[in-house]
Write an enzyme that holds these catalytic residues in place. Structure first.
Site, mmCIF file in Angstrom:
data_model
loop_
_atom_site.group_PDB
_atom_site.id
_atom_site.type_symbol
_atom_site.label_atom_id
_atom_site.label_comp_id
_atom_site.label_asym_id
_atom_site.label_seq_id
_atom_site.Cartn_x
_atom_site.Cartn_y
_atom_site.Cartn_z
ATOM 1 N N CYS A 290 4.526 -2.430 -8.400
ATOM 2 C CA CYS A 290 3.226 -1.924 -7.975
ATOM 3 C C CYS A 290 3.402 -0.714 -7.038
ATOM 4 O O CYS A 290 3.782 0.353 -7.498
ATOM 5 C CB CYS A 290 2.393 -3.042 -7.355
ATOM 6 N N ARG B 199 -4.984 -3.976 -7.974
ATOM 7 C CA ARG B 199 -5.075 -2.524 -7.724
ATOM 8 C C ARG B 199 -3.859 -1.827 -8.343
ATOM 9 O O ARG B 199 -3.227 -0.965 -7.741
ATOM 10 C CB ARG B 199 -5.151 -2.223 -6.216
ATOM 11 N N GLU C 159 6.410 -11.062 -8.212
ATOM 12 C CA GLU C 159 6.736 -11.926 -7.079
ATOM 13 C C GLU C 159 5.616 -12.908 -6.753
ATOM 14 O O GLU C 159 5.814 -13.846 -5.971
ATOM 15 C CB GLU C 159 7.070 -11.083 -5.843
ATOM 16 N N HIS D 295 2.737 -7.570 -10.282
ATOM 17 C CA HIS D 295 3.400 -8.267 -9.169
ATOM 18 C C HIS D 295 4.142 -9.506 -9.674
ATOM 19 O O HIS D 295 3.603 -10.620 -9.614
ATOM 20 C CB HIS D 295 2.378 -8.703 -8.126
ATOM 21 N N GLU E 82 0.867 -1.171 0.000
ATOM 22 C CA GLU E 82 0.000 0.000 0.000
ATOM 23 C C GLU E 82 0.909 1.227 0.000
ATOM 24 O O GLU E 82 1.644 1.468 0.952
ATOM 25 C CB GLU E 82 -0.904 -0.013 1.235
ATOM 26 N N SER E 83 0.893 1.986 -1.090
ATOM 27 C CA SER E 83 1.928 3.004 -1.300
ATOM 28 C C SER E 83 1.890 4.127 -0.277
ATOM 29 O O SER E 83 2.941 4.638 0.124
ATOM 30 C CB SER E 83 1.843 3.581 -2.715
#
EC number: 4.3.3.6
Length: 201
Positions: free
Chosen positions: A81, A142, A179, A177, A50-51
């Site tokens: 992301c 997202r 990962e 993502h 969550e940035s």
């Protein structure tokens, strides 16, 4: 030449998954929570998460300037992301209560948060990526998109009309993502870029 040691910013988000992918390639990994953890690294991954939370924790742990100094000294950076948002020059779509979102301003792009919708709109797609022989199963959760790409920034992958993987010098950013898939080719690509003398900060 020393073998590369790569750090993963371990404040919040999918840092464990990045560590697992790197270690499966035999890469030495350090979890980074303090500026001193950057010592001896060749590269640093800023993971998805969550940035706004990650930006707040970067401030709390006084990491903005150490990461900028790490890059200036020759370190490679890869943001996925939320991590891509933290690298970008301009961030659009931050919640109004947070005001202008802080970033490292190391990648000349404008990034639009949540460009592909909410959590419920998450999807996986077979994405052509420059440098890979076959498509990559890209997981979008997202996810942001790079709506403006500056001069000297190379677009490595696009989804429709939107740039979703870019690189400029020693800074790479992916909106998806990597990962969260067993495919380690992008991690191998980053590790190969980091196969250079170890950076000291």
């Amino acid at each position: 030449m020393s073998a590369p040691r790569i750090g993963v910013l371990a404040l919040q988000g999918a840092f464990r998954e990045h560590r697992q992918r790197l270690e499966s390639l035999g890469v030495a990994v350090t979890e980074v929570r303090l500026g001193s953890d950057l010592h001896g690294l060749s590269g640093l991954i800023l993971p998805g998460g969550e940035s706004t939370t990650m930006a707040r924790l970067m401030t709390e742990y006084a990491l903005w300037e150490p990461v900028r100094a790490f890059h200036a000294a020759g370190g490679h950076l890869w943001g996925t992301c939320a991590g891509a948002i933290l690298l970008s020059r301009e961030v659009q779509g931050a919640p109004p209560q947070f005001g202008r979102q802080d970033s490292l301003n190391l990648l000349d792009v404008t990034v639009q948060r949540n460009a592909f919708g909410r959590q419920i709109d998450s999807f996986t797609t077979d994405l052509p990526v420059r440098g890979l022989n076959n498509g990559f199963a890209a997981v979008f959760i997202r996810a942001p998109a790079f709506t403006r790409v500056g001069e000297g920034v190379e677009v490595l992958a696009s989804y429709g009309e939107q740039a979703v993987m870019v690189r400029s010098g020693r800074v790479t950013a992916t909106a998806f993502h990597p990962e969260l898939t067993p495919d380690v080719r992008l991690h191998a690509m980053f590790a190969g870029q980091c196969a250079a003398p170890v950076v000291t900060v």
